[in-house]
Design a protein around this motif. Structure first.
Motif, mmCIF file in Angstrom:
data_model
loop_
_atom_site.group_PDB
_atom_site.id
_atom_site.type_symbol
_atom_site.label_atom_id
_atom_site.label_comp_id
_atom_site.label_asym_id
_atom_site.label_seq_id
_atom_site.Cartn_x
_atom_site.Cartn_y
_atom_site.Cartn_z
ATOM 1 N N ARG A 97 -8.011 0.570 -9.226
ATOM 2 C CA ARG A 97 -6.906 1.249 -8.761
ATOM 3 C C ARG A 97 -6.218 1.809 -9.861
ATOM 4 N NH1 ARG A 97 -6.489 3.712 -5.569
ATOM 5 N NH2 ARG A 97 -3.937 3.030 -4.995
ATOM 6 N N LEU A 101 -5.379 6.161 -9.649
ATOM 7 C CA LEU A 101 -4.056 6.853 -9.929
ATOM 8 C C LEU A 101 -4.036 7.962 -11.154
ATOM 9 C CD1 LEU A 101 -1.974 3.263 -9.544
ATOM 10 C CD2 LEU A 101 -2.004 5.376 -7.843
ATOM 11 N N ASP A 162 10.433 1.008 -13.320
ATOM 12 C CA ASP A 162 10.824 1.034 -11.881
ATOM 13 C C ASP A 162 12.427 1.957 -11.894
ATOM 14 O OD1 ASP A 162 8.863 -0.251 -10.503
ATOM 15 O OD2 ASP A 162 9.964 -2.147 -10.261
ATOM 16 N N LYS A 194 5.224 8.881 -9.417
ATOM 17 C CA LYS A 194 4.899 7.740 -8.464
ATOM 18 C C LYS A 194 3.625 7.206 -8.915
ATOM 19 C CE LYS A 194 5.790 5.109 -5.287
ATOM 20 N NZ LYS A 194 6.787 4.092 -5.163
ATOM 21 N N ASN A 195 2.482 7.636 -9.361
ATOM 22 C CA ASN A 195 1.463 7.229 -9.708
ATOM 23 C C ASN A 195 1.442 6.477 -10.819
ATOM 24 O OD1 ASN A 195 -0.927 8.091 -7.990
ATOM 25 N ND2 ASN A 195 -0.029 10.173 -8.360
ATOM 26 N N GLU A 197 4.370 4.996 -11.672
ATOM 27 C CA GLU A 197 5.024 3.613 -11.375
ATOM 28 C C GLU A 197 4.192 2.681 -10.913
ATOM 29 O OE1 GLU A 197 7.360 1.149 -8.860
ATOM 30 O OE2 GLU A 197 5.931 3.020 -8.245
ATOM 31 N N ARG A 198 3.242 3.095 -10.074
ATOM 32 C CA ARG A 198 2.120 2.063 -9.519
ATOM 33 C C ARG A 198 1.224 1.566 -10.352
ATOM 34 N NH1 ARG A 198 -0.314 4.425 -4.329
ATOM 35 N NH2 ARG A 198 -1.047 2.127 -3.980
ATOM 36 N N ASP A 201 2.787 -1.434 -11.852
ATOM 37 C CA ASP A 201 2.632 -2.165 -10.630
ATOM 38 C C ASP A 201 1.389 -3.077 -10.758
ATOM 39 O OD1 ASP A 201 5.250 -1.889 -9.551
ATOM 40 O OD2 ASP A 201 4.481 -0.621 -7.867
ATOM 41 N N HIS A 202 0.238 -2.585 -11.045
ATOM 42 C CA HIS A 202 -0.699 -2.952 -11.256
ATOM 43 C C HIS A 202 -0.973 -3.863 -12.402
ATOM 44 C CE1 HIS A 202 -3.037 -1.276 -7.767
ATOM 45 N NE2 HIS A 202 -2.338 -0.214 -8.215
ATOM 46 N N GLU A 235 3.468 7.553 -1.409
ATOM 47 C CA GLU A 235 2.413 6.172 -1.687
ATOM 48 C C GLU A 235 1.413 6.815 -2.637
ATOM 49 O OE1 GLU A 235 2.759 3.237 -1.469
ATOM 50 O OE2 GLU A 235 4.931 3.644 -0.379
ATOM 51 N N GLY A 236 1.511 6.984 -3.803
ATOM 52 C CA GLY A 236 0.253 7.431 -4.813
ATOM 53 C C GLY A 236 0.052 9.031 -4.761
#
Length: 240
Positions: A97, A101, A162, A194-195, A197-198, A201-202, A235-236
């Motif tokens: 993932r 991203l 974040d 945003k990518n 930031e995600r 998260d991963h 969302e991505g």
């Protein structure tokens, strides 16, 4: 002797799985750095290289998962051994993932090639990406070293990413409101941020997996979050 041989073979299979995860981790880190470098330099050729190399990460993820399933079927591991095999699958999935991203960021670079970028805003995305990449490297080292303390630190630091994303989100919205001509470019940068930031998260997901491998229990507290963009529709930011 037969038992010793079985144990030795199983240990070797675990090492192979760990090596495959490490290989995926190194590639994922490289894709992040190259995607952000392509954005910073407005380099669509480098961006296309990132998009192409993501296919290798996808293939490695499938191979890792297949190998892990085979190990479970053949060895029927229990307790810590089973957690390690399952963790390899989970982390491989998280890294796949991360590659997606990074690829999404690269696609944005191709989409905005030729545009004049606001260097301050690009630096903002780059700063968040540096932290996210550092988080990823740290947590992969934590998995390799079975370092629960390092995994805890990665999980706690997720709030920093974040908060930086929230700040950049608001700055980009301000630019768009001040001049409608900024909307298209700032939207692309917003998706890039945003990518990133995600990706953080991963890395945090991996930290939670590392903790579970080592202790056999999941974190019992809520993950720290500092992203206040509650109505953020992004969302991505994937492009077809």
């Amino acid at each position: 002797m037969a038992m010793e041989h079985t144990v030795s073979a199983f240990e070797q299979e675990l090492k192979v799985l760990g090596g495959r995860v490490a290989e995926m981790g190194g590639l994922a880190e490289r894709l992040i750095h190259d995607a952000i470098d392509a954005l910073k330099r407005s380099d669509p050729d480098l961006a296309r290289t990132v998009i192409e190399r993501d296919r290798l990460l996808d293939r490695l993820q499938r191979e890792t998962e297949d190998r892990a399933i085979l190990v479970i079927a053949r060895r029927q591991p229990m307790a810590l051994d089973l957690r390690e095999v399952v963790a390899s699958m989970r982390i491989a999935s998280e890294l796949e993932r991360v590659g997606d991203l990074a690829k999404n960021i690269a696609k944005r670079v191709v989409a905005i090639q030729g545009a004049v970028l606001n260097k301050r805003l690009v630096v903002g995305v780059e700063h968040i990406a540096d932290i996210a990449a550092e988080q990823l490297k740290t947590v992969l080292d934590a998995f390799s070293d079975r370092d629960d303390a390092a995994a805890h630190l990665v999980r706690q630091r997720d709030g920093e990413i974040d908060a930086l994303y929230t700040s950049l989100f608001r700055e980009l919205l301000t630019y768009m409101m001040e001049d409608p001509r900024n909307i298209s470019l700032c939207t692309h940068l917003l998706f890039c941020a945003k990518n990133v930031e995600r990706i953080g998260d991963h890395a945090t997901n991996i930290a939670e997996t590392v903790h579970y491998v080592i202790t056999g229990i999941a974190f019992d507290d809520e993950r720290p979050k500092a992203d206040t963009t509650a109505d953020d529709p992004i969302e991505g930011g994937a492009l077809p």
